[in-house]
Scaffold this active site. Structure first.
Site, PDB file in Angstrom:
ATOM      1  N   LYS A 175      37.015  43.397  65.573  1.00  0.00           N
ATOM      2  CA  LYS A 175      37.215  43.680  66.996  1.00  0.00           C
ATOM      3  C   LYS A 175      38.075  44.932  67.166  1.00  0.00           C
ATOM      4  CE  LYS A 175      38.963  41.527  71.236  1.00  0.00           C
ATOM      5  NZ  LYS A 175      39.614  40.341  71.821  1.00  0.00           N
ATOM      6  N   LYS A 181      48.069  34.708  63.464  1.00  0.00           N
ATOM      7  CA  LYS A 181      49.366  35.367  63.658  1.00  0.00           C
ATOM      8  C   LYS A 181      50.370  34.943  62.591  1.00  0.00           C
ATOM      9  CE  LYS A 181      48.621  37.645  67.568  1.00  0.00           C
ATOM     10  NZ  LYS A 181      48.714  39.122  67.681  1.00  0.00           N
ATOM     11  N   LYS A 216      44.334  48.015  68.561  1.00  0.00           N
ATOM     12  CA  LYS A 216      45.284  49.100  68.274  1.00  0.00           C
ATOM     13  C   LYS A 216      45.811  49.022  66.848  1.00  0.00           C
ATOM     14  CE  LYS A 216      47.499  47.829  72.022  1.00  0.00           C
ATOM     15  NZ  LYS A 216      46.476  47.178  72.850  1.00  0.00           N
TER      16      LYS A 216
END
Length: 324
Positions: free
Chosen positions: A191, A110, A194
């Site tokens: 993976k 992140k 969205k």
């Protein structure tokens, strides 16, 4: 056994969310004591539009209810409506070493993804996750493989707290499902997410023609044999896993069924299976969209039930830590 899990209200749910988590939730609620929540506090750690948050929460609630979460069997609520989540997080921060948080793989990822927004929340995200679990003294947590490290940290935090203040929390265990990691339709080495774009995701409420188009366009591999090999045939292997999970057939059984058929025939069959599999979800969502007051009441009642458990835990924690 008490089980807890949550998903952030960050847009549409896709088949990876369902097969990796929600399907398991719907099965567990029939035999275990389950607590499920919409993790809106976690969603604040990355850029978002505040005006859209409440609508995202409502859409998430509709999606989970349409997918099979039963409020008569489970406690279902919005995380931020139970203030004890943040209260316990602060206390757990005091027993969690910074080094443990800095080693979290998700924090590193992140931090790279949001270089202009590396906030303290990203770092302490796992402590809030630990609080979500320990607040209800949950024994097991359904998660994907990418979240196992966070559960291990929650176990370590529970141990540290128990050693310092006395036995209080059970050490929660991760509960993995076979479908914990569904890959992108456009890049089977990543993976399903969205963030990878709509073509890479098969959303839970996609219309039939959209489903057919996405599956027929899904990336496969060289050759024509419908055979599972995660290393050499990641594309067809990913589709085989999806087919297996929605049909109940083993991958080997599907390989035999399509032994003398090509990728196109396999994809057409998978697409129709998905259209039929997802139809009840689409119908249920259409019914729930017009029942906002009903959904609000479900979430309110769920928060009341969760708050009762949380308050009891916090009284014990406050007593043991000297705060009460």
């Amino acid at each position: 056994m008490r089980i807890i899990s949550g998903i952030q209200p960050t847009g549409q749910l896709h088949i990876g969310n369902y097969l990796g988590a929600i399907k398991q939730w719907t099965e567990l609620q029939n035999k275990e004591e389950c607590i499920f929540f919409i993790a809106d506090l976690h969603s604040l750690t990355v850029p978002y539009e505040p005006k859209e948050l409440q609508n995202n929460i409502l859409e998430a609630a509709i999606a989970y209810l349409a997918a099979g979460i039963d409020p008569s069997k489970s406690i279902f609520f919005v995380q931020s409506k139970v203030k004890e989540h943040t209260e316990l997080t602060w206390i757990l921060n005091s027993v969690c070493p910074v080094g443990d948080l800095e080693r979290m793989i998700q924090f590193k990822e992140k931090a790279k993804q949001f270089k202009k927004n590396i906030n303290a929340g990203l770092l302490t995200y796992p402590t809030l996750m630990a609080a979500d679990i320990l607040l209800y003294k949950a024994e097991s947590v359904p998660v994907g493989k990418d979240q196992v490290q966070h559960i291990e940290l929650a176990r370590e935090i529970a141990r540290r707290f128990n050693q310092r203040y006395g036995k209080t929390f059970p050490e929660p265990k991760p509960l993995l499902s076979e479908g914990a990691k569904i890959m992108s339709l456009t890049d089977p080495k990543k993976k399903m997410s969205k963030s990878s774009g709509p073509e890479g995701c098969l959303f839970l409420f996609d219309e039939p023609e959209t489903i057919r188009k996405k599956i027929m366009s899904a990336v496969t591999d060289t050759g024509k044999e419908v055979k599972f090999s995660a290393r050499t045939k990641p594309g067809i292997s990913n589709l085989l896993i999806v087919y297996s999970l929605i049909s109940g057939k083993k991958v080997k059984e599907l390989e035999g069924e399509f032994k003398n058929k090509n990728y196109s025939e396999f994809k057409k069959s998978l697409a129709e299976a998905l259209v039929n599999f997802l139809e009840p979800f689409r119908n249920k969502k259409r019914e729930l969209v017009s029942r906002k007051i009903y959904i609000d009441e479900i979430l309110r009642m769920g928060a009341n039930k969760a708050r009762s458990l949380a308050e009891s835990t916090m009284q014990e924690v406050s007593s043991k830590t000297g705060l009460m």
